[in-house]
Design a protein around this motif. Structure first.
Motif, mmCIF file in Angstrom:
data_model
loop_
_atom_site.group_PDB
_atom_site.id
_atom_site.type_symbol
_atom_site.label_atom_id
_atom_site.label_comp_id
_atom_site.label_asym_id
_atom_site.label_seq_id
_atom_site.Cartn_x
_atom_site.Cartn_y
_atom_site.Cartn_z
ATOM 1 N N LEU A 88 4.965 -7.060 3.902
ATOM 2 C CA LEU A 88 4.354 -5.737 3.817
ATOM 3 C C LEU A 88 5.410 -4.767 3.306
ATOM 4 C CD1 LEU A 88 2.043 -3.712 4.350
ATOM 5 C CD2 LEU A 88 2.987 -3.412 6.650
ATOM 6 N N PHE B 56 -7.147 3.940 5.074
ATOM 7 C CA PHE B 56 -7.095 2.541 4.689
ATOM 8 C C PHE B 56 -8.514 2.070 4.391
ATOM 9 C CE2 PHE B 56 -6.282 -2.028 5.681
ATOM 10 C CZ PHE B 56 -5.235 -2.203 4.796
ATOM 11 N N PRO C 52 0.920 5.074 1.684
ATOM 12 C CA PRO C 52 0.293 5.804 2.804
ATOM 13 C C PRO C 52 -0.171 7.191 2.415
ATOM 14 C CG PRO C 52 2.675 5.832 3.048
ATOM 15 C CD PRO C 52 2.387 5.074 1.777
ATOM 16 N N SER D 39 -4.473 -0.944 11.196
ATOM 17 C CA SER D 39 -5.609 -1.637 10.580
ATOM 18 C C SER D 39 -5.286 -3.102 10.327
ATOM 19 C CB SER D 39 -5.998 -0.953 9.274
ATOM 20 O OG SER D 39 -6.381 0.383 9.522
ATOM 21 N N LEU D 40 -4.116 -3.360 9.777
ATOM 22 C CA LEU D 40 -3.731 -4.754 9.517
ATOM 23 C C LEU D 40 -3.659 -5.523 10.830
ATOM 24 C CD1 LEU D 40 -0.935 -4.334 6.808
ATOM 25 C CD2 LEU D 40 -3.223 -5.273 6.470
ATOM 26 N N ALA E 36 -5.124 -7.102 0.778
ATOM 27 C CA ALA E 36 -4.198 -7.577 1.813
ATOM 28 C C ALA E 36 -4.630 -8.953 2.303
ATOM 29 C CB ALA E 36 -4.165 -6.591 2.978
ATOM 30 N N ILE F 210 5.931 -0.807 1.935
ATOM 31 C CA ILE F 210 5.297 0.514 1.883
ATOM 32 C C ILE F 210 5.763 1.276 0.650
ATOM 33 C CG2 ILE F 210 4.927 2.668 3.125
ATOM 34 C CD1 ILE F 210 3.731 0.211 4.515
ATOM 35 N N ILE G 283 -2.153 2.144 8.414
ATOM 36 C CA ILE G 283 -1.989 0.854 7.716
ATOM 37 C C ILE G 283 -1.577 -0.214 8.718
ATOM 38 C CG2 ILE G 283 -0.564 -0.410 6.052
ATOM 39 C CD1 ILE G 283 -0.405 2.251 4.435
ATOM 40 N N TYR G 284 -0.583 0.110 9.530
ATOM 41 C CA TYR G 284 -0.119 -0.858 10.536
ATOM 42 C C TYR G 284 -1.235 -1.234 11.498
ATOM 43 C CZ TYR G 284 4.609 0.757 9.185
ATOM 44 O OH TYR G 284 5.743 1.082 8.508
ATOM 45 N N PRO H 211 0.823 -1.214 0.000
ATOM 46 C CA PRO H 211 0.000 0.000 0.000
ATOM 47 C C PRO H 211 0.855 1.262 0.000
ATOM 48 C CG PRO H 211 0.225 -0.807 2.229
ATOM 49 C CD PRO H 211 1.005 -1.761 1.352
ATOM 50 N N SER I 4 -8.421 -2.120 -0.182
ATOM 51 C CA SER I 4 -7.040 -2.432 0.213
ATOM 52 C C SER I 4 -7.011 -3.582 1.204
ATOM 53 C CB SER I 4 -6.380 -1.225 0.869
ATOM 54 O OG SER I 4 -6.425 -0.122 0.003
ATOM 55 N N ALA I 5 -7.943 -3.538 2.139
ATOM 56 C CA ALA I 5 -7.993 -4.579 3.159
ATOM 57 C C ALA I 5 -8.258 -5.934 2.519
ATOM 58 C CB ALA I 5 -9.077 -4.265 4.184
#
Length: 463
Positions: free
Chosen positions: A40, A16, A12, A61-62, A24, A42, A58-59, A10, A20-21
């Motif tokens: 992962l 998010f 930044p 959310s994952l 992923a 960036i 991003i961090y 992804p 994208s999710a």
RNA sequence: GCCCCUAUCGUCUAGCGGCUAGGACAGGAGAUUCUCAUUCUUCAAACCGGGGUUCGAUUCCCCGUGGGGGCACCA
């Protein structure tokens, strides 16, 4: 068979979102299914639009969704690895090296201050009416992509393209390919919006003398019919992962729903534990057509998960929720009382964020009384008489359990030649101000005699 | 405009040449429960159109049409 290495890459530059999710997730699932590595990376080359806040999102959310990464930037228990750095902004020297390789082999050249990738073949000029100018094209053999989801896709790549801008920065296609080579990525699982770019990428792999990875282009997530046309964008309602976090959705429910958007286990199963999804997930099972986002189905999935949470987990979710509410401290002041009430609410609510409104009257005497419900309840039978009777009977009732309260209420009704229902609605209105809630006997028990009496009297006074 | 992908109920989907076209969400109607929610029963709801191939097409092929994506010194 060689090791599977997949990546999620992804940039930044914004919130998010669902799409994208899902990308992923499919990468993560494939890595876990095959025992491979989930990387992962960036893609933060766009300095103007990058932000540390988005990177952190991003961090977070994952991590929230449970997609741990084996290699990548270090965050909590995730990250590390031997193929770093995992942020493109720190890989400048690698890109220079690859650029030089192309320059040396004659597959790249400079023009107008930019570096262009050179296609092999006979050249000719043609007027491009989309761009409204004459362009130089190259007669090349078509690029054949053996896509694991789409099958054989053939596309002509017939123009040289920029790999380094005149400001010295490499472009997406170039860094993407270089990083995938360097990080030994074996399978590229990405959105279908990249399918048309793939011919460029294949030519670059060839230019570097490297075999291209396996490609798998997954369908896109489109807006639901109410939201309009086209693919889901960040501005659409329900598009951001952050939103579900704020609404206290269960991450496993969201993941389960997302997995079903473009993939299915081959039978009728829908709700399934992540371990089963990992076991069953595979690229040939992914659909080829785009899917429209359905917030209602997601909400239903969330409810189904919520209903079956063990008590401790549910209480802990409730605690997370109230911690963010202004009333939180008061509500959670008495742990046993709080737990008791939350467990009454669990089988009744559809999402955690209903908890505040659903249980409010347990924690304050100053709760609102629904006028519509009042109107309805007070119109039927003789509610004031019932209130009076209740007020007289409650002091002598055994409040030690739901069962004893139920017995007492039923015998009161019987003694008046009435039914439980004749007391239920008005009593509920008095103690909770509404017509929806846990069983009346539970409310009585939890509230206790004193408060019940006080509220019965109060309603009698105002009505 | 050019190129690529795609097409089963409103939505997510099963189907992989012969089925009463199945399930789920949403919607309608009932039942159960002290309310509400859950749950249960039930109803309505789909193969985009036209050509082929075949004894037979939702299924395979072609052409339309619809939907989506891409065509930058964005990612």
């Amino acid at each position: 068979m060689s090791q599977v290495r997949v990546r999620f890459a992804p940039s930044p530059t914004g919130f998010f979102h669902i799409g994208s999710a899902r990308t992923a997730l499919f990468n993560w699932l494939y890595a876990r299914h095959t025992g491979g590595t989930f990387i992962l990376r960036i893609e933060d080359t766009d300095q103007a639009r990058n932000s540390e806040a988005f990177l952190n999102l991003i961090y977070e959310s994952l991590d929230w969704l449970g997609m741990d990464w084996d290699e990548g930037p270090v965050f909590r228990k995730n990250g590390g690895g031997d193929y770093g750095p995992y942020r493109q902004s720190q890989r400048g020297d690698i890109y220079q090296r690859y650029k030089q390789q192309l320059l040396d082999s004659g597959r790249a050249y400079e023009k107008d201050g930019a570096i262009w990738f050179k296609l092999l073949g006979e050249r000719y000029k043609v007027f491009d009416d989309h761009r409204k100018k004459e362009v130089e094209k190259v007669k090349t053999a078509p690029v054949v992509i053996d896509d694991r989801i789409r099958g054989r896709v053939e596309r002509q790549e017939d123009e040289d393209f920029v790999i380094f801008r005149s400001d010295g920065n490499p472009v997406f296609h170039f860094v993407n390919v270089v990083d995938d080579i360097e990080m030994k990525v074996s399978h590229i699982i990405r959105g279908e919006d990249h399918l048309s770019n793939t011919s460029k990428h294949v030519r670059l792999y060839e230019g570097f003398g490297v075999t291209a990875p396996v490609f798998a282009h997954i369908p896109l997530i489109l807006k639901s019919p109410e939201m309009g046309q086209g693919k889901m964008s960040k501005r659409d309602k329900g598009a951001l992962i952050e939103e579900y976090q704020q609404r206290h959705f269960l991450p496993e429910a969201l993941v389960n729903y997302l997995a079903l958007l473009g993939w299915n286990p081959g039978d009728d199963r829908e709700k399934m534990p992540i371990a089963d999804i990992v076991k069953l997930f595979d690229l040939p099972g992914v659909n080829q057509s785009n899917a429209k986002f359905d917030g209602k189905k997601l909400a239903n999935m969330n409810m189904v998960y919520l209903l079956e949470q063990p008590a401790d987990r549910f209480v802990s979710l409730a605690r997370d929720y109230f911690a963010k509410q202004p009333t939180g401290a008061t509500v959670m002041a008495n742990e046993a009382y709080f737990r008791d009430i939350m467990l009454l609410a669990q089988p009744k609510i559809k999402s955690v964020d209903e908890l505040g409104a659903y249980t409010g009257y347990f924690f304050t005497d100053d709760f609102s009384i629904d006028p519509k419900v009042t109107e309805k309840v007070m119109a039927k039978g003789d509610p004031k008489a019932r209130l009076t009777e209740l007020g007289a009977a409650v002091p002598a009732m055994d409040f030690s359990s739901d069962a004893t309260i139920e017995t007492a209420l039923k015998s009161l009704a019987e003694s008046k030649g009435l039914g439980f229902g004749d007391y239920q609605a008005v009593a509920r209105l008095a103690v909770s101000g509404t017509n929806a809630g846990p069983s009346l006997t539970s409310i009585f028990r939890v509230l206790g005699k004193e408060k019940v009496l006080q509220r019965l009297r109060k309603l009698l006074e105002v009505s």
